[in-house]
Design an enzyme around this catalytic site. Structure first.
Site, PDB file in Angstrom:
ATOM      1  CD1 TRP A 102     -26.135   4.311  -7.896  1.00 26.14           C
ATOM      2  CD2 TRP A 102     -27.263   2.714  -8.951  1.00 26.14           C
ATOM      3  NE1 TRP A 102     -25.294   3.748  -8.829  1.00 26.14           N
ATOM      4  CE2 TRP A 102     -25.974   2.775  -9.483  1.00 26.14           C
ATOM      5  CE3 TRP A 102     -28.156   1.776  -9.472  1.00 26.14           C
ATOM      6  CZ2 TRP A 102     -25.533   1.935 -10.518  1.00 26.14           C
ATOM      7  CZ3 TRP A 102     -27.729   0.952 -10.495  1.00 26.14           C
ATOM      8  CH2 TRP A 102     -26.432   1.042 -11.003  1.00 26.14           C
ATOM      9  CG  ASN A 132     -32.589  -0.161  -1.253  1.00 25.91           C
ATOM     10  OD1 ASN A 132     -32.299  -0.290  -2.436  1.00 25.91           O
ATOM     11  ND2 ASN A 132     -31.782  -0.487  -0.269  1.00 25.91           N
ATOM     12  CD  GLU A 178      -9.797  -6.405  -6.293  1.00 26.81           C
ATOM     13  OE1 GLU A 178     -10.579  -6.884  -7.113  1.00 26.81           O
ATOM     14  OE2 GLU A 178     -10.116  -5.525  -5.476  1.00 26.81           O
ATOM     15  CE  LYS A 200     -10.593  -1.823  -5.751  1.00 27.57           C
ATOM     16  NZ  LYS A 200     -11.148  -3.098  -5.486  1.00 27.57           N
ATOM     17  CG  HIS A 246      -2.432 -16.932 -27.406  1.00 28.62           C
ATOM     18  ND1 HIS A 246      -2.107 -17.843 -28.385  1.00 28.62           N
ATOM     19  CD2 HIS A 246      -1.781 -17.321 -26.294  1.00 28.62           C
ATOM     20  CE1 HIS A 246      -1.297 -18.757 -27.863  1.00 28.62           C
ATOM     21  NE2 HIS A 246      -1.076 -18.458 -26.597  1.00 28.62           N
ATOM     22  CE  LYS A 257     -18.182  -0.874   0.287  1.00 28.12           C
ATOM     23  NZ  LYS A 257     -16.866  -1.240  -0.285  1.00 28.12           N
TER      24      LYS A 257
HETATM   25  C1  F6R Z   1     -14.922  -3.316  -6.418  1.00 27.69           C
HETATM   26  C2  F6R Z   1     -16.059  -3.681  -5.611  1.00 27.69           C
HETATM   27  C3  F6R Z   1     -17.085  -4.565  -6.198  1.00 27.69           C
HETATM   28  C4  F6R Z   1     -17.602  -5.559  -5.135  1.00 27.69           C
HETATM   29  C5  F6R Z   1     -18.801  -6.333  -5.693  1.00 27.69           C
HETATM   30  C6  F6R Z   1     -19.321  -7.363  -4.718  1.00 27.69           C
HETATM   31  O1  F6R Z   1     -14.043  -2.494  -5.721  1.00 27.69           O
HETATM   32  O2  F6R Z   1     -16.179  -3.252  -4.492  1.00 27.69           O
HETATM   33  O3  F6R Z   1     -16.624  -5.227  -7.323  1.00 27.69           O
HETATM   34  O4  F6R Z   1     -16.566  -6.419  -4.789  1.00 27.69           O
HETATM   35  O5  F6R Z   1     -19.840  -5.439  -6.002  1.00 27.69           O
HETATM   36  O6  F6R Z   1     -19.744  -6.756  -3.536  1.00 27.69           O
HETATM   37  P1  F6R Z   1     -19.960  -7.585  -2.212  1.00 27.69           P
HETATM   38  O7  F6R Z   1     -18.644  -8.118  -1.789  1.00 27.69           O
HETATM   39  O8  F6R Z   1     -20.538  -6.609  -1.257  1.00 27.69           O
HETATM   40  O9  F6R Z   1     -20.913  -8.697  -2.563  1.00 27.69           O
END
Ligand code: F6R
Length: 608
Positions: free
Chosen positions: A75, A101, A481, A485, A504, A603
Site C-alpha cells: 500500500w 510492512n 457511522e 459507510k 447554523h 483494512k
Molecule cells: C471504516 C473503518 C475504519 C476503521 C479504523 C480503525 O469502515 O473500518 O474507519 O474503523 O481504521 O480501525 P481499527 O478498529 O482496526 O483500529
C-alpha cells in the site's frame, strides 16, 4: 495495509505465496510481488496493480520454481504504486530479497550514506535501504547481520527476508508491525495476519517487537536483538477457514452484515450470567474502580464512532465523565490524563498505528488501559492492562460492520458493569437493561429481516451527488457511522450533522431532491429532530427516516422509512446502523464499486 507472507517447505513456494497474498488482499494494497530462491539465484516478479495480474505474469507461480520464498502486497507510502516500487526488493549483489510492512523513518539519511558507498537504488521506497544494508553488513552470519541492520533502522517494520546463502530458510523480523509464524509439518509459514495462515495450520507463534525468526522446513528459532534464544509459546487460532471465506455471499461485507447478530451474541452472552454482567476479563479492584474520576476513550474511524455511543452509555449508566478523542489527535495534544483516568482504547484490528501511539502515550501518563479489541494477540491487546475481546471473528471487508456493532456491545457491557459497581444505576433500571441487552441479537436479526427493500431505496440515491445524515445525541453518534459507510464504499459525498446544527450553516446545502437520512430513535429528542425534518423538507429535501416501526408521526412525515424494532434509546444505535450499512452496501453495488476493497483504503492502518 501492506501484507507479508513467507514459506519454507517442500512444496512449490510461489503458488502458496500467491494464495496467501490473496487472503491478505482485504488489508488494502496497490501492488504486489513474490520472490523465490531458485536453483541458481533469487527470482522476483512484481507488478503495480492487482494480485490477479501477478498470478497471470507468473502463470500461477509456475515461472518461479523453488520451495522457499516471500511475498508482499504494498500500500504505497513512499513512491507511486509502480512495478519498480513494488516489493520484494533485491540487493545489488542479488544475494538478498526483502519484503517490508511499515515505515523506515530515517530512510533518507541511510539512503544518502548508501549512495555514498556506491549502492544503486532502483525504487523510491523507504524499504530499499534495508536490502542494501543487509548486503553492506553481511558477515556470513545472518544473526549478526540482522542485529546490525536492525540497530540502524528507526520506524516500524515487519520484514520477510531471503538470503541465497541459506536456500532452505526465510528470515522474519518484527518491530512495531505484526508478524505471525504458522507451524506446519515439514513446512513453516509466516504472515502479517492469521487469515493467510489458517488454511495451512492453526498453530502459530506471535513474534514480539525486537524479535526475529529463522525459519526452515523443520525448524523455527526465535531470537531477540541481543542474539539470545527466545522460547515462544504456541497459540491456537480459533477462527475456522470458513470464517474467512465468502460462504455464498457476493461480498464479504454482506456476509459480515449478516453475521452481526451472531457476533454480538458471542460478545454479550458469555458475559451475562444469572442476570449480572460478569467481566472475568477485567479484574478491576474495588479500590481502583472507585478511584477512577474520568474516562478517556480513544480510537480511529468507526471505532471512534463506537466510542461516541459508548460515552453516552457510560455517562448515563455510570455517571463518570467521559471524553472521546481521535487517537491521531490525542497523541499530539498533551492530554490531561493521569492514574485516575481509565483509558478505553477501541480497535478491531488492534494494529492501527495512531491508536497504538495514543495507547502508549496514555500508559506513559499513568493511566490504566482497557482495550476493546477483536484480533487476539494484536498490539493494542498486548499493550493494554485489561482486554475485553469482541468476538466478531475475522472481518475481511475493508469497511467495518460487525467490528463496529461488537464494539458497541462491549461498550454497553462496560457501561452496565461500571453503573452497577459504582452503585449509580438503580437496581430496577439495571435489570431492564440486562433483559434488553440479552434481546439485542434477536432484535438485530429482526432488523435485517425487516429491511429487505433497501436495494430499492439504494436505487433512489446512487446517482445523487451528496447525502446528509442528521440526528441528535445517540442518533447523531450513529449518523456519523452511517455517513462514513456510504462515503467509503460508494464514493458519494456523505456528511453527518447534529440536527440542531443544521440552521447554523449546513441547511444552505439542502436543495430539491437532496437525500437527508434522519435518525429518529432517540425518543426524548424526537420532537426536536422532527422540527429539523420539517425544515429540510420545506427546502425540498427527500427525507429517509430511520425509526421504530410504531413511530407513526415520524413515518407520516417522511418520504421513505427504514424501520427497526423498538428498544431502549441507548441501545438503538446497534439496530439503526444495520440498515445504514445495508443502504451503503446496496448503493455501492448499484454503482458497481469494489465493495470489499474500496479505493485508497486499507483494512488495517499500520502507518500514521
Ligand atoms: C471504516 C473503518 C475504519 C476503521 C479504523 C480503525 O469502515 O473500518 O474507519 O474503523 O481504521 O480501525 P481499527 O478498529 O482496526 O483500529
Amino acid at each position: 495495509m501492506c501484507g507479508i507472507v513467507g514459506y519454507s517447505g517442500k512444496q512449490e513456494a510461489a503458488p502458496i505465496l500467491l494464495e496467501g497474498l490473496k487472503k491478505l488482499e482485504y488489508r488494502g494494497y496497490d501492488s504486489a510481488g513474490v520472490a523465490v530462491i531458485g536453483a541458481d539465484r533469487i527470482r522476483i516478479e512484481k507488478v503495480g496493480g492487482r494480485i490477479a495480474l501477478l498470478d497471470e505474469k507468473t502463470e500461477g507461480g509456475k515461472k518461479l520454481p523453488g520451495t522457499v520464498g516471500i511475498g508482499h502486497t504494498r500500500w504505497a507510502t513512499h513512491g507511486a504504486p509502480t512495478d519498480m516500487n513494488a516489493h520484494p526488493h533485491l540487493s545489488n549483489d542479488g544475494r538478498f530479497a526483502i519484503v517490508h510492512n511499515g515505515i523506515i523513518e530515517n530512510y533518507a539519511s541511510i539512503r544518502e550514506e548508501l549512495l555514498r558507498d556506491g549502492y544503486k537504488f532502483e525504487s523510491e521506497t523507504d524499504t530499499e535501504v534495508i536490502v542494501h544494508l543487509l548486503e553492506k553488513y553481511y558477515d556470513g552470519d545472518m544473526k549478526n547481520t540482522l542485529r546490525s541492520v536492525a540497530s540502524k533502522l528507526s520506524g516500524s517494520y515487519a520484514l520477510g527476508i531471503l538470503c541465497s546463502e541459506y536456500p532452505d530458510r526465510v528470515f522474519a523480523v518484527r518491530e512495531s508491525s505484526p508478524l505471525i509464524i504458522g507451524i506446519g509439518v515439514g513446512e513453516n509459514f509466516f504472515a502479517s495476519d492469521v487469515t493467510a495462515l489458517v488454511q495451512h495450520t492453526k498453530n502459530v507463534i506471535y513474534l514480539e517487537d525486537g524479535e526475529f525468526a529463522v525459519i526452515s522446513p523443520a525448524n523455527i528459532e526465535v531470537f531477540d536483538y541481543a542474539g539470545r534464544t527466545v522460547e515462544k509459546p504456541v497459540s491456537r487460532i480459533t477462527w475456522s477457514v470458513k470464517a474467512a471465506e465468502k460462504g455464498g455471499y457476493p461480498h464479504f461485507m454482506l456476509k459480515e452484515i449478516h453475521e452481526e447478530p451472531g457476533a454480538v451474541k458471542a460478545t454479550i452472552a458469555p458475559r451475562i450470567r444469572d442476570g449480572e454482567v460478569v467481566l472475568d476479563d477485567l479484574p478491576f479492584s474495588e479500590e481502583y474502580l472507585q478511584s477512577v474520576d474520568q474516562i478517556t476513550i480513544t480510537a480511529c474511524g468507526s471505532a471512534y464512532h463506537a466510542g461516541l455511543v459508548g460515552r453516552l452509555a457510560i455517562e448515563k449508566m455510570a455517571g463518570i465523565p467521559v471524553r472521546v478523542e481521535l487517537a491521531s489527535e490525542l497523541r499530539y495534544s498533551d492530554p490531561i490524563i493521569n492514574e485516575k483516568t481509565l483509558v478505553i482504547v477501541i480497535s478491531q484490528s488492534g494494529e492501527t498505528a495512531d491508536t497504538i501511539a495514543a495507547e502508549r502515550e496514555c500508559k506513559a501518563l499513568g493511566a490504566k488501559v482497557l482495550g476493546i479489541v477483536n484480533v487476539v494477540g494484536s498490539t493494542v491487546a498486548k499493550l493494554a492492562d485489561y482486554v475485553l475481546y469482541t468476538w466478531a471473528g475475522p472481518e475481511i471487508a475493508v469497511a467495518t460492520t460487525k467490528g463496529y456493532t461488537t464494539q458497541l456491545a462491549a461498550l454497553y457491557l462496560v457501561a452496565l458493569f461500571l453503573g452497577k459497581q459504582r452503585k449509580r444505576l438503580p437496581e430496577e433500571e439495571y435489570r431492564e437493561y440486562i433483559d434488553e441487552i440479552d434481546r439485542l441479537p434477536k432484535l438485530m436479526q429482526d432488523t435485517i429481516d425487516m429491511n429487505y427493500a433497501l436495494p430499492d431505496l439504494a436505487a433512489q440515491i446512487y446517482e445523487k451527488p451528496a447525502v446528509f445524515y442528521i440526528g441528535r445525541n445517540t442518533d447523531y453518534a450513529v449518523s456519523l457511522e452511517g455517513a462514513l459507510k456510504l462515503k467509503e464504499i460508494s464514493y458519494i459525498h456523505a456528511e453527518a450533522y447534529a440536527a440542531g446544527e443544521l440552521k447554523h450553516g449546513t441547511i444552505a446545502l439542502i436543495d430539491v431532491g437532496t437525500p437527508v437520512v434522519a435518525l429518529c430513535c432517540n425518543e426524548a429528542l424526537l420532537e426536536k429532530t422532527m422540527s429539523n425534518v420539517i425544515e429540510v423538507k420545506a427546502r425540498g429535501a427527500k427525507v429517509i427516516s430511520v425509526t421504530f416501526r410504531d413511530e407513526d408521526e415520524v413515518i407520516a412525515q417522511s418520504d421513505e422509512c427504514i424501520l427497526v424494532p423498538r428498544t431502549k434509546t441507548l441501545f438503538a444505535p446497534i439496530l439503526e446502523i444495520l440498515p445504514l450499512q445495508m443502504l451503503a452496501y446496496y448503493t455501492a453495488d448499484k454503482k458497481g464499486c469494489d465493495i470489499d476493497k474500496p479505493k485508497n483504503l486499507a483494512k488495517s492502518v499500520t502507518v500514521e
